[in-house]
Enzyme design. Sequence first.
Site, PDB file in Angstrom:
ATOM      1  N   HIS A   1      -3.569  18.420  20.992  1.00 26.87           N
ATOM      2  CA  HIS A   1      -3.981  19.781  20.631  1.00 26.87           C
ATOM      3  C   HIS A   1      -5.488  19.856  20.388  1.00 26.87           C
ATOM      4  O   HIS A   1      -6.152  20.807  20.816  1.00 26.87           O
ATOM      5  CB  HIS A   1      -3.208  20.229  19.389  1.00 26.87           C
ATOM      6  CG  HIS A   1      -3.646  21.547  18.850  1.00 26.87           C
ATOM      7  ND1 HIS A   1      -4.229  21.696  17.621  1.00 26.87           N
ATOM      8  CD2 HIS A   1      -3.589  22.796  19.384  1.00 26.87           C
ATOM      9  CE1 HIS A   1      -4.514  22.972  17.408  1.00 26.87           C
ATOM     10  NE2 HIS A   1      -4.131  23.662  18.465  1.00 26.87           N
TER      11      HIS A   1
ATOM     12  N   GLU B   1      -7.254  19.902  23.603  1.00 27.74           N
ATOM     13  CA  GLU B   1      -7.188  21.258  24.196  1.00 27.74           C
ATOM     14  C   GLU B   1      -8.356  22.110  23.685  1.00 27.74           C
ATOM     15  O   GLU B   1      -9.015  22.807  24.462  1.00 27.74           O
ATOM     16  CB  GLU B   1      -5.847  21.910  23.854  1.00 27.74           C
ATOM     17  CG  GLU B   1      -5.720  23.342  24.341  1.00 27.74           C
ATOM     18  CD  GLU B   1      -4.986  24.212  23.335  1.00 27.74           C
ATOM     19  OE1 GLU B   1      -3.862  23.867  22.954  1.00 27.74           O
ATOM     20  OE2 GLU B   1      -5.572  25.230  22.906  1.00 27.74           O
ATOM     21  N   HIS B   2      -8.632  22.027  22.395  1.00 24.26           N
ATOM     22  CA  HIS B   2      -9.787  22.771  21.845  1.00 24.26           C
ATOM     23  C   HIS B   2     -11.096  22.314  22.492  1.00 24.26           C
ATOM     24  O   HIS B   2     -11.957  23.128  22.834  1.00 24.26           O
ATOM     25  CB  HIS B   2      -9.871  22.539  20.336  1.00 24.26           C
ATOM     26  CG  HIS B   2      -8.952  23.412  19.534  1.00 24.26           C
ATOM     27  ND1 HIS B   2      -9.388  24.239  18.525  1.00 24.26           N
ATOM     28  CD2 HIS B   2      -7.610  23.590  19.588  1.00 24.26           C
ATOM     29  CE1 HIS B   2      -8.367  24.874  17.987  1.00 24.26           C
ATOM     30  NE2 HIS B   2      -7.269  24.491  18.608  1.00 24.26           N
TER      31      HIS B   2
ATOM     32  N   GLU C   1      -6.907  25.348  10.651  1.00 21.45           N
ATOM     33  CA  GLU C   1      -5.762  25.989  11.325  1.00 21.45           C
ATOM     34  C   GLU C   1      -4.454  25.449  10.757  1.00 21.45           C
ATOM     35  O   GLU C   1      -3.512  26.210  10.499  1.00 21.45           O
ATOM     36  CB  GLU C   1      -5.846  25.710  12.832  1.00 21.45           C
ATOM     37  CG  GLU C   1      -4.707  26.315  13.647  1.00 21.45           C
ATOM     38  CD  GLU C   1      -4.807  25.940  15.125  1.00 21.45           C
ATOM     39  OE1 GLU C   1      -5.885  25.507  15.569  1.00 21.45           O
ATOM     40  OE2 GLU C   1      -3.790  26.074  15.828  1.00 21.45           O
TER      41      GLU C   1
END
Length: 452
Positions: free
Chosen positions: A65, A68-69, A145
Amino acid sequence: MRRLLMLFMLGAFVAPALAQVHEYNLDNGMKLLVREDHRAPVVVSQIWYKVGASYEHNGITGVSHLLEHMMFKGTEKHGPGEFSRIIAENGGRENAFTSKDFTAYFQQLEKSRLAVSFELEADRMRNLTLPKEEFDKERQVVIEERKLRTEDNPRALTYEQYNAAAFMTSPYRHPTIGWMNDLENLAVADLRQWYRHWYAPNNATLVVVGDVEPDRVHALAKQHFGQIPTVEPPAIKPRVEPTQNGERRITVRVPAELPYLMLGYHVPVLNKVEAEWEAYALEVMAGVLSGSRSARLPSKLVRGQQIAAGADAGYDLYARQGQLFQLSGTPARDHDIESLEQALLAEIETLKNELVSEGELDRIKAQVVASDVYEKDSMFYQAMQMGILETVGLGWQTMEQYREKINAVTPEQIRKVARKYLRADNRTVAVLEPLPLNSSLSAATPPPTRSH
């Protein structure tokens, strides 16, 4: 189950006439799927990598993840933020998502701009710079987040701990966003290694749906992706979940407004099940319980007995590894978790002891099939379904068989899977027990859990 969460009216409907899927394989192992849809002069392009949270291990959870950022933080050719700026300048939309089984990136553009998407995606497939200063900033973004979506969200926190209790060895026990301690200790070197191992043409599927000509898309893909060298991805150990031999229970106590209950049973998925019909029977069984407003949980427990303020059931037949068949709910005012649990278990017993009537089954099948048909009205969803099926190893052809397989499910098959899998020894129960909202025990503090 994602299909079953949508409500649709019964009645006659006409399935959209879908064009065939054109499949190409580039010399470097990259697969290209193209479906023509000429209803509007637009195109959806998605690139799917076979890597996600279920490929990770302890110590580096969340790395997929976070990568992905970082895919938006620049290459040698395009600096940080330029990818999104160029897509926007061309009138397009773009984003990305990471799940347990895959990481995907997409753009939607006017059809003549497809080359813009291909040029940018090909560039960042192997040429990310991954600077440490950008990594440090983005890791902090992900930590925040996680605090927002999990630490400060009682239901999400309960769901995370429920998965960790239900799965002992399966990688599905790890949250996609990663454990907090792992995020705090991830290094840019971890990210660079993950990127080098998994982001390669032979580990990717490019899916294009829209107002295009397949052979031209193929030529464009060869032009932009064809020269990228193959990289052999690491071998993944199977990490199969052992048979569960007794009920597991956890209680999560954090400040929250309402209690919450989750029940989960280990079940097979389509690419792991020995008898294919079982996966489709589980899919229909989820529809019987909560596929629409008229399904059993909302009609009986919410509006009828008024035991539950909300109740749901779910199953994902397209996962890469064995999944949970899940039921969840919030007790109505003047009812508690215990009475809700007994009501949910009573519905399970009904499924195990009584055949679903033909009339109810026909209605559920119509809803499930209608949901599938209407979702195909979206170019984005068509591409997404092909990408998921290819990435988890089922092949895009599986989506063409869905309606036929659902319609073939019988009442006896639903009863068989209920009896086979919805057993107490195969069950994990999680209870969110609310503490006062002004409690000194912050949700950000690791919550106490009780295991049995």
